[in-house]
Design a protein around this motif. Sequence first.
Motif, PDB file in Angstrom:
ATOM      1  N   CYS A  23      41.155  14.441 -61.701  1.00 46.66           N
ATOM      2  CA  CYS A  23      39.732  14.049 -61.807  1.00 46.66           C
ATOM      3  C   CYS A  23      39.026  14.716 -60.871  1.00 46.66           C
ATOM      4  O   CYS A  23      39.333  14.719 -59.723  1.00 46.66           O
ATOM      5  N   GLN A  24      38.150  15.385 -61.546  1.00 46.51           N
ATOM      6  CA  GLN A  24      37.145  16.202 -60.508  1.00 46.51           C
ATOM      7  C   GLN A  24      35.607  15.498 -60.607  1.00 46.51           C
ATOM      8  O   GLN A  24      35.092  15.569 -61.826  1.00 46.51           O
ATOM      9  N   PRO A  25      35.469  14.668 -59.634  1.00 43.24           N
ATOM     10  CA  PRO A  25      34.167  13.733 -59.991  1.00 43.24           C
ATOM     11  C   PRO A  25      33.031  15.051 -59.743  1.00 43.24           C
ATOM     12  O   PRO A  25      33.216  15.860 -59.185  1.00 43.24           O
ATOM     13  N   ILE A  26      31.711  14.233 -60.020  1.00 43.80           N
ATOM     14  CA  ILE A  26      30.564  14.861 -59.848  1.00 43.80           C
ATOM     15  C   ILE A  26      30.487  15.263 -58.517  1.00 43.80           C
ATOM     16  O   ILE A  26      30.286  14.159 -57.663  1.00 43.80           O
ATOM     17  N   LEU A  27      29.870  16.457 -58.143  1.00 43.78           N
ATOM     18  CA  LEU A  27      29.567  16.731 -56.726  1.00 43.78           C
ATOM     19  C   LEU A  27      28.514  15.792 -56.009  1.00 43.78           C
ATOM     20  O   LEU A  27      27.595  15.760 -56.737  1.00 43.78           O
ATOM     21  N   GLY A  28      29.183  15.193 -54.836  1.00 52.05           N
ATOM     22  CA  GLY A  28      27.956  14.274 -54.273  1.00 52.05           C
ATOM     23  C   GLY A  28      28.018  12.736 -54.492  1.00 52.05           C
ATOM     24  O   GLY A  28      27.499  11.850 -53.882  1.00 52.05           O
ATOM     25  N   HIS A  29      29.000  12.525 -55.738  1.00 48.27           N
ATOM     26  CA  HIS A  29      29.137  11.326 -55.890  1.00 48.27           C
ATOM     27  C   HIS A  29      30.173  10.712 -55.077  1.00 48.27           C
ATOM     28  O   HIS A  29      31.255  11.264 -54.519  1.00 48.27           O
ATOM     29  N   ASN A  30      30.105   9.266 -54.582  1.00 51.52           N
ATOM     30  CA  ASN A  30      30.847   8.936 -53.527  1.00 51.52           C
ATOM     31  C   ASN A  30      31.669   7.787 -53.924  1.00 51.52           C
ATOM     32  O   ASN A  30      32.522   7.248 -53.411  1.00 51.52           O
ATOM     33  N   THR A  31      31.716   7.565 -55.185  1.00 49.76           N
ATOM     34  CA  THR A  31      32.435   6.277 -55.649  1.00 49.76           C
ATOM     35  C   THR A  31      33.197   6.941 -57.003  1.00 49.76           C
ATOM     36  O   THR A  31      32.702   7.533 -58.055  1.00 49.76           O
ATOM     37  N   VAL A  32      34.490   6.550 -57.107  1.00 51.23           N
ATOM     38  CA  VAL A  32      35.360   7.042 -58.080  1.00 51.23           C
ATOM     39  C   VAL A  32      36.346   5.696 -58.665  1.00 51.23           C
ATOM     40  O   VAL A  32      36.856   5.237 -57.872  1.00 51.23           O
TER      41      VAL A  32
END
Lengths: 113, 114
Positions: A23-32
Amino acid sequence: DARVTQTPRHKVTEMGQEVTMRCQPILGHNTVFWYRQTMMQGLELLAYFRNRAPLDDSGMPKDRFSAEMPDATLATLKIQPSEPRDSAVYFCASGLRQTYGYTFGSGTRLTVV
Amino acid sequence: AQSVTQPDIHITVSEGASLELRCNYSYGATPYLFWYVQSPGQGLQLLLKYFSGDTLVQGIKGFEAEFKRSQSSFNLRKPSVHWSDAAEYFCAVGPAQGAQKLVFGQGTRLTINP
């Protein structure tokens, strides 16, 4: 639009094999988050990270599942060994703690035969 | 324990008709409430969320939801549905404080008749 990218989209594997979902989270998101979706159980939370640190993985079968965030751009969910009952769609979601609105990826559909 | 109940597994409405999807929750503290939509083969998309304030919240795609604390409900509405609204809809609840883990309902599948 920014999006959460999950790979692979589909995976068919034999029982006993190792499966790794990315999974590549959205850049800048701190919660996964990692969720699993099945017809019988619906959406179940498996694991939850904030700032790359695992905060809660109580929903995950510990003996065979593991979740990690090697860096801020990658989250992985690994199953070893896989079993037919693991067949499901696995979703990753990312967000910002402050805004509490998560963006889901398109999921990985896993079939274990 | 936290729980979300969506009483209707499947709803069919005609295109142009109004829609209401029901959601009831059980929560020990002040909840945050959400509606998500899932199209076939896709992930979940946030339609709207309620944190506090005005109990009628507006979302994307012409949807709205009303929070009724006395009934522990957060029903989703749309005045006139379009064929493209056919999808699965999920209500979710999360805590106002602490870990932001969402608990989802089982979902309501919406079919639109032409």
